[in-house]
Design an enzyme around this catalytic site. Structure first.
Site, short mmCIF file in Angstrom:
data_model
loop_
_atom_site.label_atom_id
_atom_site.label_comp_id
_atom_site.label_asym_id
_atom_site.label_seq_id
_atom_site.Cartn_x
_atom_site.Cartn_y
_atom_site.Cartn_z
N ARG A 20 17.52 -2.13 15.69
CA ARG A 20 18.61 -2.88 15.05
C ARG A 20 18.53 -2.87 13.53
NH1 ARG A 20 18.43 -8.45 18.32
NH2 ARG A 20 16.31 -7.74 18.76
N THR A 84 4.75 -5.63 26.21
CA THR A 84 3.78 -6.42 25.45
C THR A 84 2.43 -6.51 26.16
OG1 THR A 84 4.72 -8.40 26.48
CG2 THR A 84 5.53 -7.81 24.29
N ASP A 109 6.55 -8.85 13.08
CA ASP A 109 7.90 -9.09 12.55
C ASP A 109 8.23 -10.57 12.44
OD1 ASP A 109 8.07 -9.67 15.23
OD2 ASP A 109 9.92 -8.54 15.59
N ARG A 339 8.11 -0.17 -20.44
CA ARG A 339 7.80 0.70 -19.31
C ARG A 339 6.29 0.79 -19.10
NH1 ARG A 339 10.98 5.96 -20.87
NH2 ARG A 339 9.88 6.76 -19.02
N ASN A 383 5.43 -2.31 -39.38
CA ASN A 383 6.84 -2.62 -39.15
C ASN A 383 7.58 -1.35 -38.74
OD1 ASN A 383 9.18 -4.74 -39.72
ND2 ASN A 383 9.86 -2.75 -40.49
#
Length: 484
Positions: A20, A84, A109, A339, A383
């Site tokens: 699903r 199961t 899940d 970054r 700077n």
């Protein structure tokens, strides 16, 4: 050995395909609040002090095992998904054979299940002397779940699946979560489970009848919050689980001394660490292994991933940081991008629309506007003027540059890497620097200005008709020039 001291082994069933989800990614690897779903179960098991954690894999086994590599768990592959009960047997074969531990069964899940709930489940199981205890919940409408049927003493008599339930049984509100804690006999009993059912599968729920057949006590521990065992079976379920975990995470941080100006729009992954007196403005997203020290402010709609913000740092709105380190008292943004490999010393100022990559800026450096600093080290109190670019890529390779301390780089300068700019050097605005600049020197690398008087009138005058159509303001200016 006393009951509380008995070892605990944990089996996590994570072999299903999860059709699903409609995804190439195995269901249990879909992330929720910064962790794959199955990693939440692993975390809970380890927080319980489990002696051994075995993850039963099947669909996408190599991916699942790679994702959990280094987490201290063992794996057991269920080559064919036969139910199961079969998955339990496959996993049990990887457990220690000493037969002295309780066994807890979890699923890959169900990321919402709290460690505290499982600890209470195990304590109840041991205090009651149960052979098997099932974790249950109660819903106004338990449609779709197996129902818990109890005897007069409150013991679990049986679990009846939805499709096999009578109308009276379907009216029962207590449901089976599928989470169990059982004694060490479980693997032996599970070998007696059959697949004589319409699906031809081996169901772990049949273990209950096997225990009861031996006269053993089977109990249930009822959840206070049934949402804890809600599985994320599709994308909608994934989003719902994310929302619940986000609220839990945000609430925990606020209780610990973090200010969230708008918790509903703030997203903090579970792997993030926050200090005290941190302020997060609306829309902030913190991801991965981000660590934020005391007194930091992160401005609205900023995204910070795998980064370190040291004490008192300020990230202004709409900034994006990834793999960066921001020194104490530094400020970044607004609209800045740091970054990977960016390291800012103390008191560094990175202004609007400045981008850095693999750049180390020492204490007190200022880059206020519209600059790109890539593959460069910059010394203290230097700077960097507006529009400065370190041209670090020649089309084939990246090159490293070095700018010393106390340097002044004028606006709109370009440093053609690899370059070395010495301490206290000056680079004149608009320069394209293609040679190293010695300490204390001034570099001027721009063409000599030439001014041609009356050029505009002669040039545009020859295009008077087009000018009148396209640029009426210029046509009016030319008309005024003609009157003079």
């Amino acid at each position: 050995m006393t009951e509380p001291d008995r070892p605990l082994d944990v089996l996590i069933l994570a072999a299903g395909q999860g059709t699903r989800m409609k995804s190439a990614l195995p269901k249990v690897l879909h992330p929720v609040a910064g962790r794959p779903m199955v990693a939440w179960a692993v975390r809970a098991a380890q927080e319980l002090g489990a002696r051994q954690v075995v993850v039963v894999t099947g669909h996408g086994a190599p991916q699942v095992e790679a994702a959990l590599s280094g987490s201290g768990v063992r794996f057991a592959r269920q080559q064919r998904q036969l139910g199961t009960g079969h998955a339990f047997l496959v996993g049990a074969q990887a457990l220690p054979s000493t037969g002295d531990a309780d066994i807890l069964v979890l699923y890959g899940d169900t990321p919402l299940l709290r460690t505290e709930t499982l600890r209470e489940l195990i304590a109840e199981h041991r205090a009651q002397g149960s052979a098997l205890t099932v974790l249950t919940g109660e819903l106004p409408d338990a449609t779709g779940y197996g129902r818990i049927l109890r005897d007069a003493d409150g013991n679990v008599e049986r679990i009846v699946e939805e499709k096999a339930a009578t109308p009276e049984e379907k009216a029962v509100r207590e449901f089976n979560s599928g989470v169990y804690v059982m004694d060490a006999r479980a693997p032996e009993l599970a070998r007696r489970i059959t697949n004589s059912n319409p699906a031809g599968e081996y169901y772990l729920t049949d273990l209950l009848e096997l225990y009861r057949g031996e006269g053993a006590k089977v109990r249930a521990f009822r959840l206070t919050d049934p949402d804890e065992v809600t599985g994320a079976n599709d994308r909608a379920g994934l989003a719902a689980a994310e929302a619940i975990l986000r609220r839990r995470i945000n609430a925990a941080h606020m209780r610990a001394g973090v200010t969230l100006q708008d918790p509903d729009t703030t997203r903090i992954e579970d792997t993030v660490t926050l200090g005290r007196d941190v302020t997060l403005e609306p829309g902030v997203i913190l991801r991965g292994q981000t660590r934020v020290a005391d007194g930091v402010t992160v401005g609205a709609y900023s995204v910070v991933t795998d980064s370190v913000l040291e004490a008192g740092a300020v990230v202004k709105p709409h900034s994006v940081l990834e793999g960066a380190r921001v020194g104490a008292g530094s400020d970044v943004g607004p609209f800045a991008r740091l970054r990977p490999g960016t390291v800012l010393g103390e008191g560094v100022h990175i202004g609007n629309f400045v981008e850095t990559k693999n750049a180390q800026l020492a204490a007190g450096v200022k880059a206020g506007h519209l600059a790109y600093l890539g593959d460069v080290t910059v010394g203290q109190e230097t700077n960097i003027g507006a529009g400065t670019i370190v041209a670090n890529f020649d089309g084939v390779e990246k090159h490293q540059s070095s700018v010393g301390a106390g340097v002044f780089i004028g606006s709109n300068s370009t440093l053609i890497a690899p370059r070395v700019i010495g301490n206290a050097a000056f680079v004149a605005a608009g320069s394209t620097v293609h040679e190293d600049v010695p300490e204390g020197a001034l570099a001027i690398a721009r063409g000599k200005q030439r001014t041609v008087e009356g050029w505009s009138r002669r040039y545009w005058g020859g295009l008077r008709e087009k000018v009148g159509q396209k640029l009426p303001w210029l046509a009016r200016w030319l008309a005024r020039q003609g009157e003079r």
